[in-house]
Scaffold this motif. Sequence first.
Motif, mmCIF file in Angstrom:
data_model
loop_
_atom_site.group_PDB
_atom_site.id
_atom_site.type_symbol
_atom_site.label_atom_id
_atom_site.label_comp_id
_atom_site.label_asym_id
_atom_site.label_seq_id
_atom_site.Cartn_x
_atom_site.Cartn_y
_atom_site.Cartn_z
ATOM 1 N N LEU A 138 -72.546 92.464 12.949
ATOM 2 C CA LEU A 138 -73.007 92.023 11.443
ATOM 3 C C LEU A 138 -74.259 92.133 11.465
ATOM 4 O O LEU A 138 -74.778 92.721 10.252
ATOM 5 C CB LEU A 138 -72.294 90.678 11.388
ATOM 6 C CG LEU A 138 -70.973 90.519 11.232
ATOM 7 C CD1 LEU A 138 -70.568 88.925 11.111
ATOM 8 C CD2 LEU A 138 -70.391 91.031 10.116
ATOM 9 N N TYR A 139 -75.331 91.840 12.363
ATOM 10 C CA TYR A 139 -76.596 92.020 12.150
ATOM 11 C C TYR A 139 -77.107 93.433 12.126
ATOM 12 O O TYR A 139 -77.888 93.618 11.332
ATOM 13 C CB TYR A 139 -77.361 91.199 13.536
ATOM 14 C CG TYR A 139 -77.122 89.894 13.668
ATOM 15 C CD1 TYR A 139 -76.666 88.888 12.583
ATOM 16 C CD2 TYR A 139 -77.145 89.220 15.020
ATOM 17 C CE1 TYR A 139 -76.501 87.640 12.687
ATOM 18 C CE2 TYR A 139 -76.943 88.058 15.100
ATOM 19 C CZ TYR A 139 -76.650 87.083 14.012
ATOM 20 O OH TYR A 139 -76.157 85.621 14.082
ATOM 21 N N LYS A 140 -76.427 94.146 12.566
ATOM 22 C CA LYS A 140 -76.832 95.707 12.647
ATOM 23 C C LYS A 140 -76.485 96.360 11.320
ATOM 24 O O LYS A 140 -77.169 97.040 10.676
ATOM 25 C CB LYS A 140 -76.137 96.501 13.754
ATOM 26 C CG LYS A 140 -76.747 96.285 15.091
ATOM 27 C CD LYS A 140 -76.116 96.987 16.126
ATOM 28 C CE LYS A 140 -76.757 96.917 17.592
ATOM 29 N NZ LYS A 140 -76.176 97.782 18.613
ATOM 30 N N ASN A 141 -75.347 95.754 10.833
ATOM 31 C CA ASN A 141 -74.855 96.164 9.487
ATOM 32 C C ASN A 141 -75.991 95.632 8.582
ATOM 33 O O ASN A 141 -76.251 96.608 7.587
ATOM 34 C CB ASN A 141 -73.315 95.718 9.107
ATOM 35 C CG ASN A 141 -73.154 96.145 7.755
ATOM 36 O OD1 ASN A 141 -72.671 97.368 7.477
ATOM 37 N ND2 ASN A 141 -72.855 95.090 7.050
ATOM 38 N N ASN A 142 -76.243 94.574 8.484
ATOM 39 C CA ASN A 142 -77.197 94.203 7.792
ATOM 40 C C ASN A 142 -78.602 94.850 7.657
ATOM 41 O O ASN A 142 -79.320 95.174 6.752
ATOM 42 C CB ASN A 142 -77.736 92.451 8.140
ATOM 43 C CG ASN A 142 -76.743 91.709 7.505
ATOM 44 O OD1 ASN A 142 -75.713 91.886 6.943
ATOM 45 N ND2 ASN A 142 -76.779 90.179 8.326
ATOM 46 N N LEU A 143 -79.010 95.140 8.988
ATOM 47 C CA LEU A 143 -80.189 96.105 9.140
ATOM 48 C C LEU A 143 -79.830 97.400 8.653
ATOM 49 O O LEU A 143 -80.893 97.919 7.724
ATOM 50 C CB LEU A 143 -80.429 96.204 10.615
ATOM 51 C CG LEU A 143 -81.622 97.050 10.851
ATOM 52 C CD1 LEU A 143 -82.828 96.875 10.448
ATOM 53 C CD2 LEU A 143 -81.687 97.283 12.530
ATOM 54 N N ALA A 144 -78.704 98.011 8.738
ATOM 55 C CA ALA A 144 -78.446 99.354 8.139
ATOM 56 C C ALA A 144 -78.651 99.381 6.460
ATOM 57 O O ALA A 144 -79.094 100.146 5.852
ATOM 58 C CB ALA A 144 -77.156 99.859 8.574
ATOM 59 N N VAL A 145 -77.844 98.306 5.912
ATOM 60 C CA VAL A 145 -78.167 97.961 4.490
ATOM 61 C C VAL A 145 -79.830 97.800 3.906
ATOM 62 O O VAL A 145 -80.207 98.609 3.129
ATOM 63 C CB VAL A 145 -77.442 96.693 4.065
ATOM 64 C CG1 VAL A 145 -77.661 96.496 2.463
ATOM 65 C CG2 VAL A 145 -75.912 97.004 4.037
ATOM 66 N N CYS A 146 -80.531 97.082 5.030
ATOM 67 C CA CYS A 146 -81.757 97.103 4.504
ATOM 68 C C CYS A 146 -82.497 98.065 4.551
ATOM 69 O O CYS A 146 -83.330 98.824 3.573
ATOM 70 C CB CYS A 146 -82.437 95.900 5.518
ATOM 71 S SG CYS A 146 -84.379 95.514 5.071
ATOM 72 N N LEU A 147 -82.343 99.043 5.662
ATOM 73 C CA LEU A 147 -82.700 100.490 5.914
ATOM 74 C C LEU A 147 -82.458 101.417 4.828
ATOM 75 O O LEU A 147 -83.306 102.186 4.092
ATOM 76 C CB LEU A 147 -82.277 101.149 7.176
ATOM 77 C CG LEU A 147 -82.834 100.355 8.457
ATOM 78 C CD1 LEU A 147 -82.063 101.083 9.684
ATOM 79 C CD2 LEU A 147 -84.447 100.626 8.424
ATOM 80 N N ARG A 148 -81.277 101.285 4.038
ATOM 81 C CA ARG A 148 -80.894 101.917 2.953
ATOM 82 C C ARG A 148 -81.684 101.545 1.885
ATOM 83 O O ARG A 148 -82.262 102.393 1.190
ATOM 84 C CB ARG A 148 -79.341 101.732 2.550
ATOM 85 C CG ARG A 148 -78.901 102.575 1.403
ATOM 86 C CD ARG A 148 -77.565 102.420 1.196
ATOM 87 N NE ARG A 148 -77.175 100.849 0.664
ATOM 88 C CZ ARG A 148 -76.146 100.011 1.104
ATOM 89 N NH1 ARG A 148 -75.170 100.713 1.535
ATOM 90 N NH2 ARG A 148 -76.085 98.977 0.562
ATOM 91 N N ASN A 149 -82.205 100.246 1.640
ATOM 92 C CA ASN A 149 -82.866 99.833 0.461
ATOM 93 C C ASN A 149 -84.243 100.297 0.644
ATOM 94 O O ASN A 149 -84.980 100.349 -0.222
ATOM 95 C CB ASN A 149 -82.641 98.234 0.632
ATOM 96 C CG ASN A 149 -81.582 97.693 0.136
ATOM 97 O OD1 ASN A 149 -80.645 98.075 -0.633
ATOM 98 N ND2 ASN A 149 -81.399 96.316 0.605
ATOM 99 N N ALA A 150 -84.606 100.607 1.840
ATOM 100 C CA ALA A 150 -86.159 101.066 2.240
ATOM 101 C C ALA A 150 -86.233 102.503 1.901
ATOM 102 O O ALA A 150 -86.970 102.848 2.437
ATOM 103 C CB ALA A 150 -86.656 100.520 3.466
#
Length: 546
Positions: A138-150
Motif C-alpha cells: 500500500l505504501y508503494k502504491n501511494n508512492l507510485a501515485v505520488c510519482l505520477r503526480n510529479a
Amino acid sequence: MLSCSDVEHEKPKHNLTKNANYEKAIFLLKDGRLENSFFYFEQAKEEFLILKDSFNVARCLINMSANQYDLGDFFGAQETALEAVKYIDSKNKEQQALLCHSYNTIANATDEMRQYDQAIPYFHLAIQYSTDSANTHLYKNNLAVCLRNAKRYDESIKLSEEILAKTPKGSKDYAKFLNNLAKTRWTADHAYNPTPAYHTALNIRLKENDLWGQNSSFATLSTYYATINVDSSIFYLNKQYEVAKKINSADDQLNALRGLVQSSSEYSQRYLKTYLALNDSIQNARTAAKNQFALIRYESEKSKAQNLKLEKENEKKESHLIIQRIGIGFLLFSIVLGVFWYKKRKQRLELEAQNKIKENQLHLSKKIHDVVANGIYRVMTEIEYKEDIDREGVLDKLDDMYQKSRDISHDVEEQTLTEVPFSEKLADLLKSFASDHRRVLIAGNEEDLWARLSKRAKEEVTHVLQELMVNMKKHSQADQVVIRFEKQGNQSEIFYQDNGIGLANSKTYGKGLSNMVSRIEGIGGEIIFVREEGKGLSVKINIPIL
C-alpha cells in the motif's frame, strides 16, 4: 492513499497503559466523530506525557494526525505526525509500525498539498520501516501515485508493475494497483488504451462489493472518456456520484458534480446549485475543523501552564510551612527575641510571595498572548497572502512558538519584566495587518505624543484602531493604509486613510462603527468618518490631552 490510519489495527507488542480518555477517543473515532475524538486523544496524550510514556504519546499523536488528514487539515496532519516521530524509537522493531504510519501520513498530507518532491522521501521512509507486506504494498502504491503526480511516469510504472506482480489476482488490492497502473500509462501516453485494465479492475470491485474501489473506477473511466465520448463520460460521472453518496464521500460527490456541470449546459443547470452548496459546505466544515484543532491544542498548552503554576504555588506553601515550624522551634529557645524575629520575617515573606505571584501572573498572561495568539495570527497572515509558501520556514516558526509556549512557565521567574512603550505596542499592532499585498504606513507615532494620555484613553485608542484595521482587512479590499499621528495644542489627532471601497452612504452606523464612536466620545474625544463610497475610507480622531 491513507492506509490503516487507526493504529489500533496494528498494535506492536507493548505494555499498553489503560487510559479512559484514550479509550473514549477510540470509541468516538470508530463512530466517525473525528473532532471529538481529537479532543480526547489530546487529553490522553498529556496524561501519557506526565507518565513519560513516549510510546502511547506517539499513538495519540498518530491518531490525531489521521483525524486532521481525514477532515482536510493537511498542514496540521503533517505537523502532528512529525511531532509523533520524535517520540518513537526507530531502532525498536516493536515501534516501527508506528513509524510507518507517521511517515505515510506525512507523505500523504504533503502530496495533498502538491509538494510531490518533498513527499517522496517520506514514502520511502514508510516503506523502509514497514515489516508487514500488505502495508508495504500500500505504501508503494501511494508512492507510485505520488510519482505520477510529479510526472515521473517511468518510475511510477515500474513500481506499480512490481507490486502488481506480487499481489493475488482478483483481490481488492490487485484491482487498485491495476487501475492505478493503467491510469499512469494513459497519463504518460494518451495513445495507450487503458479501458481493458479499467474494466478488469471494475469487475473485481463489483464482485467484491468494494464501493470505494467502484468510486475510483468510475472516476478514472469518466476522465478517460471526457475528450473521447462525452455520453460515456457522463454515464460514469453519474455512476460515481451515486456511489459517492452511498459511501458518504463529500469530495468524490463534488468531483462528480464538477464533471457533470462542465460536461453540458443541460447538466450545468441541473447540478450547478447542488455543486455550489456542497462545495461551500465542505469548505466551511474544513475551516471549522482546522480552527477547532488549533483551539484544542492551544487550550491544552494553556492548561498545562496553569497546572505548572499551581505546582509552584504548592511548593511555596510547603516551604512556608517548614519555615514556620523552624520559627516555632526557635521561639521555644528564645521567647522574646524569637517572637519579634518571626513576625517580621513572616510579614516580609508573605509580601514577597504575593508580589511574586502577581508578577508571574502578569508575565505569564502577556507571554501566552504574545507567543501563541500573535504568533499564530502572523503565520496565518503569511500563509494567506503568499502564493509561494516556505513550508520549512512556516514549520520552523510554528515549532518555535510551540516550544516557547511550553517553556513559558519555566522561564517566567527568571526573566525581568520590562514595560514596553505604548508607541511600540501600537506600532506592532498596526504592522501585524501588513502583508505582501497590503502596505501599512505609520507616521508621527512618537512616545511623547502619548505621555499625558490616561491609561483608559490609550486602551480606547488601541481598541478603535484595531477595529478599523480589522474592518479594513475584512471588507475594504485596500492594498494601502496610512495612519498619521499629530499633536495640535491640547489635542492628539489621529488620521486614518485607506484606498479601499469606502463606506456605504448610510445614515446609520454598524455595531463596530458605533462602538468606535462611543469609545472616543467616552474619553471626551471626537471621531469623524468621511463617506466616499468607492474612494476609500478617511477617519479623523481628536483626543483631548490632560
